[in-house]
Scaffold this motif. Sequence first.
Motif, mmCIF file in Angstrom:
data_model
loop_
_atom_site.group_PDB
_atom_site.id
_atom_site.type_symbol
_atom_site.label_atom_id
_atom_site.label_comp_id
_atom_site.label_asym_id
_atom_site.label_seq_id
_atom_site.Cartn_x
_atom_site.Cartn_y
_atom_site.Cartn_z
ATOM 1 N N TYR A 251 0.838 -1.201 0.000
ATOM 2 C CA TYR A 251 0.000 0.000 0.000
ATOM 3 C C TYR A 251 0.869 1.246 0.000
ATOM 4 C CZ TYR A 251 -3.833 3.158 1.145
ATOM 5 O OH TYR A 251 -4.757 4.187 1.120
ATOM 6 N N TRP A 252 1.997 1.231 0.721
ATOM 7 C CA TRP A 252 2.888 2.393 0.761
ATOM 8 C C TRP A 252 3.462 2.676 -0.627
ATOM 9 C CZ3 TRP A 252 6.185 0.257 5.413
ATOM 10 C CH2 TRP A 252 5.341 0.056 6.511
ATOM 11 N N PHE A 253 3.933 1.628 -1.301
ATOM 12 C CA PHE A 253 4.473 1.813 -2.651
ATOM 13 C C PHE A 253 3.384 2.291 -3.606
ATOM 14 C CE2 PHE A 253 7.500 -1.381 -0.935
ATOM 15 C CZ PHE A 253 8.674 -0.656 -1.090
ATOM 16 N N ALA A 254 2.170 1.747 -3.453
ATOM 17 C CA ALA A 254 1.067 2.166 -4.323
ATOM 18 C C ALA A 254 0.702 3.620 -4.078
ATOM 19 C CB ALA A 254 -0.144 1.255 -4.100
ATOM 20 N N VAL A 258 0.940 6.675 -6.849
ATOM 21 C CA VAL A 258 -0.199 7.531 -7.232
ATOM 22 C C VAL A 258 0.143 9.004 -7.001
ATOM 23 C CG1 VAL A 258 -2.596 8.099 -6.672
ATOM 24 C CG2 VAL A 258 -1.897 5.705 -6.827
ATOM 25 N N TRP A 259 0.811 9.302 -5.889
ATOM 26 C CA TRP A 259 1.155 10.709 -5.577
ATOM 27 C C TRP A 259 2.222 11.243 -6.526
ATOM 28 C CZ3 TRP A 259 5.479 13.107 -2.844
ATOM 29 C CH2 TRP A 259 5.219 14.424 -2.479
ATOM 30 N N LEU A 260 3.276 10.467 -6.777
ATOM 31 C CA LEU A 260 4.327 10.906 -7.696
ATOM 32 C C LEU A 260 3.816 10.981 -9.134
ATOM 33 C CD1 LEU A 260 7.437 8.904 -6.383
ATOM 34 C CD2 LEU A 260 6.985 11.354 -6.155
ATOM 35 N N GLY A 261 2.806 10.189 -9.445
ATOM 36 C CA GLY A 261 2.248 10.212 -10.790
ATOM 37 C C GLY A 261 1.346 11.391 -11.071
ATOM 38 N N GLY A 262 1.179 12.275 -10.082
ATOM 39 C CA GLY A 262 0.394 13.484 -10.296
ATOM 40 C C GLY A 262 -1.065 13.355 -9.945
ATOM 41 N N TRP A 269 2.791 12.177 0.441
ATOM 42 C CA TRP A 269 4.186 12.335 0.858
ATOM 43 C C TRP A 269 4.556 11.337 1.950
ATOM 44 C CZ3 TRP A 269 4.918 13.309 6.001
ATOM 45 C CH2 TRP A 269 3.804 13.781 6.716
ATOM 46 N N LEU A 270 3.566 10.960 2.788
ATOM 47 C CA LEU A 270 3.832 10.011 3.862
ATOM 48 C C LEU A 270 4.129 8.626 3.299
ATOM 49 C CD1 LEU A 270 3.915 9.183 6.844
ATOM 50 C CD2 LEU A 270 1.424 8.888 6.746
#
Length: 582
Positions: A251-254, A258-262, A269-270
């Motif tokens: 879940y952390w990697f997912a 999603v966040w880095l993908g915009g 960030w967490l």
Amino acid sequence: MNKISLLLYKLVMLPAGLYRNAGIDTSQLALILRYKLMMDDRHPNTLQQTRGSGKKEGISNATLGTMLMALVMGMLNLIAFAIGRDAITHMGFFFLAYLFMLASVLISDFTSVLIDVRDNSILLPRPVNDRTILMAKLLHIIVHMSRVTIPMCIPAFVFLFARQGWQPAFSFLLLALLGSVFTIFIINAVYLLVLKITTPARFKSFIAWFQVVFIILLYGGYQLFPRVADMENFQQFSITEYSYAKLFPPYWFAGAQVWLGGQSIARGWLWLLLSLMVSIGSTWLVIRYLAPSFNRKLSLISGSGGGSGSGGGGGGGSETPAPAAGTAGGNFSGSRKGIAGFLAAILTIGTAERSAFLFSWRWTARNRGFRMRVYPTIGYIIVWIALTLFRYNETAEGSGLRGFSGSFSGLLGLIYISSFIIINAMQQAGYAEEYRASWIFYSTPVRRPGLVILGSFKAMLAKFFLPVALLILALGLMWKGPEALPNLVLGMSNQLAVACIILLMSKKSLPASKPAVMDDRSGNFLKGIMMLLVTGSIGILHFLIHEFTGVVILLAMLSMLACWLMIGRIARITWSELTPTV
């Protein structure tokens, strides 16, 4: 060395100046790494071992086979994007599948690299400093990891780039790298845990059994996941509805992806910070605590008996030393307590036949190479049965069991498809990595080698045919009642007859007497096609006459008579009929 390994070799050797500044002899480093990679190309991967080791020219491309397997699994992981209704669910399932598949591949094919104790006996006595040896091992691990992770990530990278653009695609590469580092930590931790609770010899057995289970799960997942992805319930699923999902690294990697993908996600960030911490922290734990403890355990593995090579390396050694002659474990010709001795006393006649029975029974139980080639077949049959019940559950009225038993074709299909277990075991019983030890058969005063072959054949029947036959007999009587008994007897007798025919028509050899490199690929393919055609044709003919009980009983008697005659012919095989082993 193939071109891909050569390219990766040149890439990791580019910072040669930095290596020299660190006190590493780069000429020795290049030579050691080059030969390590060349040896990788000669080591069969897990899928090759399940089919039996091939010719030397086939094994030389084992690295390409591993990369192709990783590419296929990467394509299979794309099914995760069809599960769920939101991006976090897609990526969560993807990283779960990615980490599991990567760990499985590394345990199956990476064990020979991670648990490589040859450096202790080959390099340490040479004038090579410790830093050079350590760097060679690290670069070997990096190259081996790259040959698995790169092809596994290519399908997802292309998919994300085509669907969402460059930013999600390249952020995925970063997170895949972090996930790979975390996987290394998990593997080290699992290895240390297993070594802590068991012996080094049992550790090798654990790796071998994991390889078998992995192949079965891979085949089952390939068959099941496409069906699951089409279910409406899975398409509407979302892991955000389950708060405990946030406790797990996938879940952390997912979330970070999603966040880095915009895309917007709460506390993105967490999740990125947690992904970085778990990867960097696990690397520090491996270097600071796990690696020294793991190296100490390696000395136990190298000093233990029970087979040659590492758990995932050779695939052919026995797990325990052979018992000394005259002991209860080594007295093959005498009576012995246990299931093997009990069956040998019932099924065999004469000392030579009984000795061959006990030898084959114990050798197939201890030999990892044999298990890798035969036991996955049993898993394939189990998966086939489960999928058959699943399909009947979808198409037939009522429960899957009632739908399956409603047609006699399902029962006959189960009978004849299970024949592949005994046929495969019978064919693989002749191949062994330690085939040179078969000289013992030629030194014994046995007039006809057919007695040894028959004893080995009966051992394969007792181990791989009798349990399946009893299980199918019980299921058939439960589903169809006593009226199914003639058809069940005919089906089992036909299985035995087909096995006898294949043994008599194929190249005859003593058990564990042929090198694995003699296992001809094209010959095996043609034999597999013929076996499929013969078994399928007999099954179809059986189905056409299964309602005529008198005809079935007559054919069952003729089939059993044919089996009895062919078993007598096997016992009369002469030395001149054997195929040379070299």
